[in-house]
Design an enzyme around this catalytic site. Structure first.
Site, PDB file in Angstrom:
ATOM      1  N   LYS A  31       0.813  -1.195   0.000  1.00  0.00           N
ATOM      2  CA  LYS A  31       0.000   0.000   0.000  1.00  0.00           C
ATOM      3  C   LYS A  31       0.852   1.253   0.000  1.00  0.00           C
ATOM      4  O   LYS A  31       0.392   2.337  -0.357  1.00  0.00           O
ATOM      5  CB  LYS A  31      -0.889   0.021   1.262  1.00  0.00           C
ATOM      6  CG  LYS A  31      -1.811  -1.149   1.397  1.00  0.00           C
ATOM      7  CD  LYS A  31      -2.469  -1.124   2.798  1.00  0.00           C
ATOM      8  CE  LYS A  31      -2.961  -2.484   3.156  1.00  0.00           C
ATOM      9  NZ  LYS A  31      -3.343  -2.562   4.588  1.00  0.00           N
ATOM     10  N   GLY A  32       2.085   1.118   0.427  1.00  0.00           N
ATOM     11  CA  GLY A  32       2.943   2.282   0.674  1.00  0.00           C
ATOM     12  C   GLY A  32       3.084   3.260  -0.473  1.00  0.00           C
ATOM     13  O   GLY A  32       3.239   4.452  -0.267  1.00  0.00           O
ATOM     14  N   GLU A  87       7.459   2.813  -6.081  1.00  0.00           N
ATOM     15  CA  GLU A  87       7.647   2.271  -4.737  1.00  0.00           C
ATOM     16  C   GLU A  87       7.840   3.420  -3.743  1.00  0.00           C
ATOM     17  O   GLU A  87       8.331   4.488  -4.096  1.00  0.00           O
ATOM     18  CB  GLU A  87       8.863   1.329  -4.795  1.00  0.00           C
ATOM     19  CG  GLU A  87       9.306   0.643  -3.536  1.00  0.00           C
ATOM     20  CD  GLU A  87       8.301  -0.265  -2.866  1.00  0.00           C
ATOM     21  OE1 GLU A  87       7.218   0.233  -2.511  1.00  0.00           O
ATOM     22  OE2 GLU A  87       8.614  -1.444  -2.640  1.00  0.00           O
ATOM     23  N   ASP A  88       7.414   3.182  -2.523  1.00  0.00           N
ATOM     24  CA  ASP A  88       7.588   4.212  -1.498  1.00  0.00           C
ATOM     25  C   ASP A  88       9.026   4.294  -1.011  1.00  0.00           C
ATOM     26  O   ASP A  88       9.604   5.371  -0.916  1.00  0.00           O
ATOM     27  CB  ASP A  88       6.630   3.963  -0.310  1.00  0.00           C
ATOM     28  CG  ASP A  88       6.695   2.530   0.234  1.00  0.00           C
ATOM     29  OD1 ASP A  88       7.452   1.695  -0.309  1.00  0.00           O
ATOM     30  OD2 ASP A  88       5.969   2.243   1.199  1.00  0.00           O
ATOM     31  N   ASP A  91      14.501  -0.366   0.878  1.00  0.00           N
ATOM     32  CA  ASP A  91      15.258  -0.653   2.101  1.00  0.00           C
ATOM     33  C   ASP A  91      16.288  -1.730   1.777  1.00  0.00           C
ATOM     34  O   ASP A  91      17.381  -1.425   1.320  1.00  0.00           O
ATOM     35  CB  ASP A  91      14.273  -1.052   3.196  1.00  0.00           C
ATOM     36  CG  ASP A  91      14.935  -1.281   4.538  1.00  0.00           C
ATOM     37  OD1 ASP A  91      16.142  -1.032   4.664  1.00  0.00           O
ATOM     38  OD2 ASP A  91      14.248  -1.721   5.484  1.00  0.00           O
ATOM     39  N   LYS A 119      17.020   4.074   1.329  1.00  0.00           N
ATOM     40  CA  LYS A 119      17.867   4.074   2.520  1.00  0.00           C
ATOM     41  C   LYS A 119      19.313   3.837   2.118  1.00  0.00           C
ATOM     42  O   LYS A 119      19.609   2.936   1.338  1.00  0.00           O
ATOM     43  CB  LYS A 119      17.411   3.007   3.510  1.00  0.00           C
ATOM     44  CG  LYS A 119      16.160   3.413   4.248  1.00  0.00           C
ATOM     45  CD  LYS A 119      15.831   2.452   5.374  1.00  0.00           C
ATOM     46  CE  LYS A 119      14.459   2.776   5.921  1.00  0.00           C
ATOM     47  NZ  LYS A 119      13.982   1.748   6.868  1.00  0.00           N
ATOM     48  N   PHE A 139      13.730   4.065  10.518  1.00  0.00           N
ATOM     49  CA  PHE A 139      12.374   3.687  10.169  1.00  0.00           C
ATOM     50  C   PHE A 139      11.522   4.945  10.054  1.00  0.00           C
ATOM     51  O   PHE A 139      11.378   5.700  11.005  1.00  0.00           O
ATOM     52  CB  PHE A 139      11.770   2.733  11.201  1.00  0.00           C
ATOM     53  CG  PHE A 139      10.523   2.084  10.694  1.00  0.00           C
ATOM     54  CD1 PHE A 139      10.589   0.994   9.848  1.00  0.00           C
ATOM     55  CD2 PHE A 139       9.279   2.606  11.017  1.00  0.00           C
ATOM     56  CE1 PHE A 139       9.434   0.416   9.346  1.00  0.00           C
ATOM     57  CE2 PHE A 139       8.116   2.037  10.521  1.00  0.00           C
ATOM     58  CZ  PHE A 139       8.202   0.935   9.679  1.00  0.00           C
ATOM     59  N   VAL A 140      10.981   5.168   8.847  1.00  0.00           N
ATOM     60  CA  VAL A 140      10.221   6.397   8.605  1.00  0.00           C
ATOM     61  C   VAL A 140       8.746   6.104   8.355  1.00  0.00           C
ATOM     62  O   VAL A 140       8.373   4.997   7.949  1.00  0.00           O
ATOM     63  CB  VAL A 140      10.811   7.196   7.410  1.00  0.00           C
ATOM     64  CG1 VAL A 140      12.162   7.796   7.776  1.00  0.00           C
ATOM     65  CG2 VAL A 140      10.916   6.335   6.160  1.00  0.00           C
ATOM     66  N   ASP A 146       3.860   3.293   6.509  1.00  0.00           N
ATOM     67  CA  ASP A 146       3.148   2.997   7.758  1.00  0.00           C
ATOM     68  C   ASP A 146       4.043   2.416   8.839  1.00  0.00           C
ATOM     69  O   ASP A 146       5.158   1.960   8.590  1.00  0.00           O
ATOM     70  CB  ASP A 146       2.049   1.966   7.486  1.00  0.00           C
ATOM     71  CG  ASP A 146       2.628   0.564   7.272  1.00  0.00           C
ATOM     72  OD1 ASP A 146       3.518   0.423   6.400  1.00  0.00           O
ATOM     73  OD2 ASP A 146       2.210  -0.372   7.975  1.00  0.00           O
ATOM     74  N   ARG A 152       0.015   6.478   7.619  1.00  0.00           N
ATOM     75  CA  ARG A 152       0.175   6.649   6.172  1.00  0.00           C
ATOM     76  C   ARG A 152      -0.321   8.020   5.721  1.00  0.00           C
ATOM     77  O   ARG A 152       0.096   8.546   4.698  1.00  0.00           O
ATOM     78  CB  ARG A 152      -0.638   5.591   5.410  1.00  0.00           C
ATOM     79  CG  ARG A 152      -0.158   4.164   5.614  1.00  0.00           C
ATOM     80  CD  ARG A 152      -0.847   3.250   4.599  1.00  0.00           C
ATOM     81  NE  ARG A 152      -0.735   1.846   4.942  1.00  0.00           N
ATOM     82  CZ  ARG A 152       0.310   1.075   4.636  1.00  0.00           C
ATOM     83  NH1 ARG A 152       1.331   1.581   3.988  1.00  0.00           N
ATOM     84  NH2 ARG A 152       0.332  -0.201   4.986  1.00  0.00           N
TER      85      ARG A 152
HETATM   86  P1  IMP Z   1      12.668  -3.933   1.352  1.00  0.00           P
HETATM   87  O1  IMP Z   1      12.092  -5.169   0.764  1.00  0.00           O
HETATM   88  O2  IMP Z   1      13.516  -4.225   2.556  1.00  0.00           O
HETATM   89  O3  IMP Z   1      13.392  -3.057   0.357  1.00  0.00           O
HETATM   90  O4  IMP Z   1      11.483  -3.110   1.982  1.00  0.00           O
HETATM   91  C1  IMP Z   1      10.635  -2.421   1.195  1.00  0.00           C
HETATM   92  C2  IMP Z   1       9.268  -2.300   1.831  1.00  0.00           C
HETATM   93  O5  IMP Z   1       9.290  -2.342   3.255  1.00  0.00           O
HETATM   94  C3  IMP Z   1       8.717  -0.958   1.450  1.00  0.00           C
HETATM   95  O6  IMP Z   1       7.902  -1.080   0.325  1.00  0.00           O
HETATM   96  C4  IMP Z   1       7.972  -0.540   2.688  1.00  0.00           C
HETATM   97  O7  IMP Z   1       6.614  -0.928   2.566  1.00  0.00           O
HETATM   98  C5  IMP Z   1       8.602  -1.276   3.834  1.00  0.00           C
HETATM   99  N1  IMP Z   1       9.546  -0.407   4.568  1.00  0.00           N
HETATM  100  C6  IMP Z   1      10.886  -0.445   4.514  1.00  0.00           C
HETATM  101  N2  IMP Z   1      11.429   0.499   5.282  1.00  0.00           N
HETATM  102  C7  IMP Z   1      10.391   1.175   5.821  1.00  0.00           C
HETATM  103  C8  IMP Z   1      10.305   2.307   6.706  1.00  0.00           C
HETATM  104  O8  IMP Z   1      11.305   2.904   7.165  1.00  0.00           O
HETATM  105  N3  IMP Z   1       9.071   2.705   7.036  1.00  0.00           N
HETATM  106  C9  IMP Z   1       7.937   2.093   6.560  1.00  0.00           C
HETATM  107  N4  IMP Z   1       7.972   1.051   5.734  1.00  0.00           N
HETATM  108  C10 IMP Z   1       9.192   0.585   5.369  1.00  0.00           C
HETATM  109 MG    MG Z   2       5.845  -0.851   0.369  1.00  0.00          MG
END
Ligand code: IMP
Ligand code: MG
Length: 165
Positions: A31-32, A87-88, A91, A119, A139-140, A146, A152
């Site tokens: 949803k982000g 994508e939001d 990470d 990040k 963590f944001v 969210d 959100r």
């Molecule tokens: P990744 O798979 O570790 O790159 O994480 C990506 C997903 O995790 C993003 O689409 C977010 O939904 C969630 N996410 C990662 N870091 C954060 C954060 O700091 N705050 C909120 N959601 C996060």
């Molecule tokens: Mg996401």
């Protein structure tokens, strides 16, 4: 809020120039990514179709479980279209690399990634094509992001000192 507006406008202009005359589909990662996508498409000066994909890589906490599942697939055809995944935040890159591999099966003409936030120092596996802001490894929340499904709707992105409730 103002910085977000400005950045979204900038990204919209850049994407509009790059995709002039092409059939563009933006696929938001739910949803982000929904608020970023909603603002970004209004900053475009070219036609665009939109769709959404929903994946889950996180449990009910701020820690990654390392497991990615498709919860909702796209429903428009992206075959031979120019696709940008919206994508939001990037990470670890686990979510995006999974979504990229998944969408490649539909044989788009090309497949790129725009992420609002990236990040620093955590993600080597995915190279996003368009990045809004590079941020510290914190963590944001807000602007679609969210913590346990809350926050959100904040019109800005922030991080919390101490415990999140
Ligand atoms: P990744 O798979 O570790 O790159 O994480 C990506 C997903 O995790 C993003 O689409 C977010 O939904 C969630 N996410 C990662 N870091 C954060 C954060 O700091 N705050 C909120 N959601 C996060
Ligand atoms: Mg996401």
């Amino acid at each position: 809020k103002e910085e977000l507006n400005e950045k979204v406008r900038e990204l919209g202009n850049k994407i509009s120039m790059d995709y002039e005359g092409k059939e563009l589909i933006m696929v938001g990662v739910l949803k982000g990514g929904f608020i970023f996508l909603a603002d970004l498409i209004r900053a475009l000066k070219i036609p665009v179709e939109i769709d959404f994909i929903s994946v889950s890589s996180y449990g009910n906490s701020s820690k990654s479980s390392g497991v990615v599942r498709i919860i909702k697939d796209i429903d428009v055809s992206i075959t031979n279209k120019h696709v940008i995944i919206v994508e939001d935040i990037l990470d670890t890159g686990l979510t995006l690399s999974y979504v990229l591999e998944y969408l490649k099966r539909y044989r788009p003409a090309d497949l790129k990634v725009v992420t609002l936030l990236k990040k620093l120092g955590r993600n080597s596996q995915v190279k996003p094509d368009f990045v809004g802001f590079e941020i510290e490894d914190k963590f944001v929340i807000g602007y679609g992001l969210d913590y346990n499904e809350k926050y959100r709707n904040l019109p800005y992105v922030g991080w919390v000192r101490g415990e999140l409730k």
